[in-house]
Motif scaffolding. Structure first.
Motif, PDB file in Angstrom:
ATOM      1  N   ASN A  37     -28.003  23.137 -58.405  1.00  0.00           N
ATOM      2  CA  ASN A  37     -29.180  24.006 -58.315  1.00  0.00           C
ATOM      3  C   ASN A  37     -28.828  25.352 -57.682  1.00  0.00           C
ATOM      4  O   ASN A  37     -29.248  26.403 -58.176  1.00  0.00           O
ATOM      5  N   LEU A  38     -28.070  25.321 -56.598  1.00  0.00           N
ATOM      6  CA  LEU A  38     -27.671  26.573 -55.948  1.00  0.00           C
ATOM      7  C   LEU A  38     -26.777  27.403 -56.862  1.00  0.00           C
ATOM      8  O   LEU A  38     -26.927  28.630 -56.938  1.00  0.00           O
ATOM      9  N   SER A  39     -25.860  26.759 -57.574  1.00  0.00           N
ATOM     10  CA  SER A  39     -24.976  27.478 -58.505  1.00  0.00           C
ATOM     11  C   SER A  39     -25.794  28.176 -59.577  1.00  0.00           C
ATOM     12  O   SER A  39     -25.518  29.328 -59.920  1.00  0.00           O
ATOM     13  N   SER A  40     -26.794  27.479 -60.098  1.00  0.00           N
ATOM     14  CA  SER A  40     -27.642  28.074 -61.131  1.00  0.00           C
ATOM     15  C   SER A  40     -28.377  29.296 -60.590  1.00  0.00           C
ATOM     16  O   SER A  40     -28.483  30.315 -61.271  1.00  0.00           O
ATOM     17  N   GLU A  41     -28.877  29.187 -59.355  1.00  0.00           N
ATOM     18  CA  GLU A  41     -29.591  30.314 -58.740  1.00  0.00           C
ATOM     19  C   GLU A  41     -28.678  31.514 -58.533  1.00  0.00           C
ATOM     20  O   GLU A  41     -29.079  32.651 -58.748  1.00  0.00           O
ATOM     21  N   TRP A  42     -27.444  31.286 -58.096  1.00  0.00           N
ATOM     22  CA  TRP A  42     -26.540  32.359 -57.734  1.00  0.00           C
ATOM     23  C   TRP A  42     -25.704  32.856 -58.916  1.00  0.00           C
ATOM     24  O   TRP A  42     -25.105  33.925 -58.844  1.00  0.00           O
ATOM     25  N   ARG A  43     -25.668  32.115 -60.003  1.00  0.00           N
ATOM     26  CA  ARG A  43     -24.845  32.493 -61.158  1.00  0.00           C
ATOM     27  C   ARG A  43     -25.259  33.857 -61.718  1.00  0.00           C
ATOM     28  O   ARG A  43     -24.412  34.676 -62.063  1.00  0.00           O
ATOM     29  N   ASP A  44     -26.566  34.121 -61.798  1.00  0.00           N
ATOM     30  CA  ASP A  44     -27.043  35.411 -62.325  1.00  0.00           C
ATOM     31  C   ASP A  44     -26.614  36.563 -61.428  1.00  0.00           C
ATOM     32  O   ASP A  44     -26.202  37.611 -61.914  1.00  0.00           O
ATOM     33  N   ARG A  45     -26.709  36.360 -60.126  1.00  0.00           N
ATOM     34  CA  ARG A  45     -26.300  37.417 -59.193  1.00  0.00           C
ATOM     35  C   ARG A  45     -24.804  37.702 -59.353  1.00  0.00           C
ATOM     36  O   ARG A  45     -24.387  38.852 -59.328  1.00  0.00           O
ATOM     37  N   ALA A  46     -24.020  36.641 -59.490  1.00  0.00           N
ATOM     38  CA  ALA A  46     -22.584  36.815 -59.701  1.00  0.00           C
ATOM     39  C   ALA A  46     -22.335  37.551 -61.025  1.00  0.00           C
ATOM     40  O   ALA A  46     -21.534  38.487 -61.081  1.00  0.00           O
ATOM     41  N   ALA A  47     -23.017  37.137 -62.080  1.00  0.00           N
ATOM     42  CA  ALA A  47     -22.837  37.758 -63.398  1.00  0.00           C
ATOM     43  C   ALA A  47     -23.209  39.237 -63.368  1.00  0.00           C
ATOM     44  O   ALA A  47     -22.566  40.057 -64.037  1.00  0.00           O
ATOM     45  N   ASN A  48     -24.220  39.591 -62.586  1.00  0.00           N
ATOM     46  CA  ASN A  48     -24.619  40.998 -62.468  1.00  0.00           C
ATOM     47  C   ASN A  48     -23.517  41.859 -61.868  1.00  0.00           C
ATOM     48  O   ASN A  48     -23.490  43.067 -62.075  1.00  0.00           O
ATOM     49  N   LYS A  49     -22.602  41.250 -61.122  1.00  0.00           N
ATOM     50  CA  LYS A  49     -21.450  41.971 -60.568  1.00  0.00           C
ATOM     51  C   LYS A  49     -20.207  41.799 -61.440  1.00  0.00           C
ATOM     52  O   LYS A  49     -19.131  42.258 -61.073  1.00  0.00           O
ATOM     53  N   GLY A  50     -20.357  41.105 -62.577  1.00  0.00           N
ATOM     54  CA  GLY A  50     -19.220  40.861 -63.454  1.00  0.00           C
ATOM     55  C   GLY A  50     -18.329  39.730 -62.972  1.00  0.00           C
ATOM     56  O   GLY A  50     -17.168  39.639 -63.360  1.00  0.00           O
ATOM     57  N   LEU A  51     -18.870  38.848 -62.134  1.00  0.00           N
ATOM     58  CA  LEU A  51     -18.117  37.727 -61.570  1.00  0.00           C
ATOM     59  C   LEU A  51     -18.479  36.431 -62.282  1.00  0.00           C
ATOM     60  O   LEU A  51     -19.572  36.298 -62.816  1.00  0.00           O
ATOM     61  N   ARG A  52     -17.546  35.490 -62.240  1.00  0.00           N
ATOM     62  CA  ARG A  52     -17.818  34.141 -62.744  1.00  0.00           C
ATOM     63  C   ARG A  52     -18.041  33.222 -61.550  1.00  0.00           C
ATOM     64  O   ARG A  52     -17.276  33.260 -60.585  1.00  0.00           O
ATOM     65  N   LEU A  53     -19.077  32.408 -61.621  1.00  0.00           N
ATOM     66  CA  LEU A  53     -19.319  31.401 -60.603  1.00  0.00           C
ATOM     67  C   LEU A  53     -19.166  30.042 -61.265  1.00  0.00           C
ATOM     68  O   LEU A  53     -19.849  29.761 -62.249  1.00  0.00           O
ATOM     69  N   GLN A  54     -18.245  29.236 -60.752  1.00  0.00           N
ATOM     70  CA  GLN A  54     -17.966  27.924 -61.338  1.00  0.00           C
ATOM     71  C   GLN A  54     -18.266  26.835 -60.315  1.00  0.00           C
ATOM     72  O   GLN A  54     -17.973  26.998 -59.132  1.00  0.00           O
ATOM     73  N   PHE A  55     -18.821  25.737 -60.805  1.00  0.00           N
ATOM     74  CA  PHE A  55     -19.045  24.564 -59.961  1.00  0.00           C
ATOM     75  C   PHE A  55     -18.356  23.386 -60.624  1.00  0.00           C
ATOM     76  O   PHE A  55     -18.607  23.076 -61.784  1.00  0.00           O
ATOM     77  N   ARG A  56     -17.461  22.742 -59.873  1.00  0.00           N
ATOM     78  CA  ARG A  56     -16.726  21.587 -60.394  1.00  0.00           C
ATOM     79  C   ARG A  56     -16.880  20.431 -59.408  1.00  0.00           C
ATOM     80  O   ARG A  56     -16.904  20.638 -58.200  1.00  0.00           O
ATOM     81  N   TYR A  57     -16.961  19.232 -59.960  1.00  0.00           N
ATOM     82  CA  TYR A  57     -17.052  18.051 -59.111  1.00  0.00           C
ATOM     83  C   TYR A  57     -16.299  16.914 -59.770  1.00  0.00           C
ATOM     84  O   TYR A  57     -16.189  16.847 -60.982  1.00  0.00           O
ATOM     85  N   ASP A  58     -15.760  16.034 -58.929  1.00  0.00           N
ATOM     86  CA  ASP A  58     -14.994  14.913 -59.478  1.00  0.00           C
ATOM     87  C   ASP A  58     -15.842  13.650 -59.586  1.00  0.00           C
ATOM     88  O   ASP A  58     -15.409  12.661 -60.145  1.00  0.00           O
ATOM     89  N   ARG A  59     -17.037  13.703 -59.052  1.00  0.00           N
ATOM     90  CA  ARG A  59     -17.920  12.546 -59.111  1.00  0.00           C
ATOM     91  C   ARG A  59     -19.345  13.027 -58.859  1.00  0.00           C
ATOM     92  O   ARG A  59     -19.607  13.738 -57.892  1.00  0.00           O
ATOM     93  N   SER A  60     -20.258  12.644 -59.723  1.00  0.00           N
ATOM     94  CA  SER A  60     -21.647  13.044 -59.504  1.00  0.00           C
ATOM     95  C   SER A  60     -22.293  12.089 -58.511  1.00  0.00           C
ATOM     96  O   SER A  60     -21.766  11.028 -58.201  1.00  0.00           O
ATOM     97  N   HIS A  61     -23.432  12.468 -58.026  1.00  0.00           N
ATOM     98  CA  HIS A  61     -24.232  11.673 -57.092  1.00  0.00           C
ATOM     99  C   HIS A  61     -23.487  11.360 -55.796  1.00  0.00           C
ATOM    100  O   HIS A  61     -23.418  10.220 -55.364  1.00  0.00           O
ATOM    101  N   LEU A  62     -22.909  12.389 -55.188  1.00  0.00           N
ATOM    102  CA  LEU A  62     -22.312  12.245 -53.866  1.00  0.00           C
ATOM    103  C   LEU A  62     -23.398  12.525 -52.836  1.00  0.00           C
ATOM    104  O   LEU A  62     -23.876  13.650 -52.719  1.00  0.00           O
ATOM    105  N   LYS A  63     -23.787  11.507 -52.127  1.00  0.00           N
ATOM    106  CA  LYS A  63     -24.902  11.645 -51.206  1.00  0.00           C
ATOM    107  C   LYS A  63     -24.436  11.718 -49.758  1.00  0.00           C
ATOM    108  O   LYS A  63     -23.461  11.089 -49.375  1.00  0.00           O
ATOM    109  N   ILE A  64     -25.192  12.506 -49.010  1.00  0.00           N
ATOM    110  CA  ILE A  64     -24.998  12.607 -47.570  1.00  0.00           C
ATOM    111  C   ILE A  64     -26.359  12.421 -46.911  1.00  0.00           C
ATOM    112  O   ILE A  64     -27.395  12.472 -47.578  1.00  0.00           O
ATOM    113  N   ARG A  65     -26.351  12.214 -45.625  1.00  0.00           N
ATOM    114  CA  ARG A  65     -27.600  12.184 -44.847  1.00  0.00           C
ATOM    115  C   ARG A  65     -27.532  13.346 -43.878  1.00  0.00           C
ATOM    116  O   ARG A  65     -26.652  13.400 -43.013  1.00  0.00           O
ATOM    117  N   ALA A  66     -28.443  14.307 -44.066  1.00  0.00           N
ATOM    118  CA  ALA A  66     -28.424  15.525 -43.258  1.00  0.00           C
ATOM    119  C   ALA A  66     -29.774  16.220 -43.365  1.00  0.00           C
ATOM    120  O   ALA A  66     -30.633  15.824 -44.158  1.00  0.00           O
TER     121      ALA A  66
END
Length: 181
Positions: A37-66
């Motif tokens: 969700n955060l990557s999607s929000e910030w991707r446009d801002r990055a693109a406006n500067k000509g930057l690429r924003l990439q999000f990679r994960y090795d496993r989905s549904h990694l949960k924390i308690r915080a």
């Protein structure tokens, strides 16, 4: 107006944390969903500067308690800085899990920081560029506040940087905060 409101909220939060009156509200957080969700929000801002924003994960549904407010605001601050201080290239976010816990790694190809400034990076009102002629906006609360948000939630932060080459920030969610062992 938005910048002033944001600064006021940061001052209030850091004041509460420093006074030990900030109340945490821990919940289960799926870091993969939050970072997507955060990557999607910030991707446009990055693109406006000509930057690429990439999000990679090795496993989905990694949960924390915080506290979701703390974790979200810390990550937003770190992504904001990565984009603000990068003129060309890529911002990459990696989410990983190993025996020692969950890791979020944010790596940019930005301007980087000097070794001298790295020693005081988390001090309140600290900025490498100062004075009226400074190139970047801000009052120097973001990283200090991000570190405090993270520490309140048993998350270690490590920053490495080279001027002219970029910065890497590693967040280590200790096993006590990581769920789904």
């Amino acid at each position: 107006g938005d910048r002033l409101l944001s600064t006021m909220n940061e001052i209030l939060d850091i004041s509460q944390i420093e006074a030990d009156s900030f109340e945490l509200q821990p919940v289960d957080i799926d870091l993969c969903v939050l970072l997507e969700n955060l990557s999607s929000e910030w991707r446009d801002r990055a693109a406006n500067k000509g930057l690429r924003l990439q999000f990679r994960y090795d496993r989905s549904h990694l949960k924390i308690r915080a506290d979701k407010y703390c974790i979200t605001n810390a990550l937003q601050q770190l992504l904001d800085n990565a984009i603000k201080y990068t003129d060309t290239g890529t911002i990459r976010i990696d989410l990983k899990k190993n025996r020692s816990g969950v890791w979020v790694i944010i790596k940019d190809t930005g301007i980087g920081m000097s070794d001298e400034y790295l020693q005081q990076i988390f001090k309140i009102f600290s900025q490498e560029s100062t004075g009226y002629s400074k190139k970047f906006q801000g009052v120097g609360l973001g990283l200090a506040l991000a570190k405090r948000y993270l520490e309140l939630n048993a998350v270690n932060i490590h920053v490495s940087s080279t001027q002219g080459k970029g910065t890497t920030i590693k967040l280590h969610f200790l096993e006590a905060a990581a769920l789904g062992r």
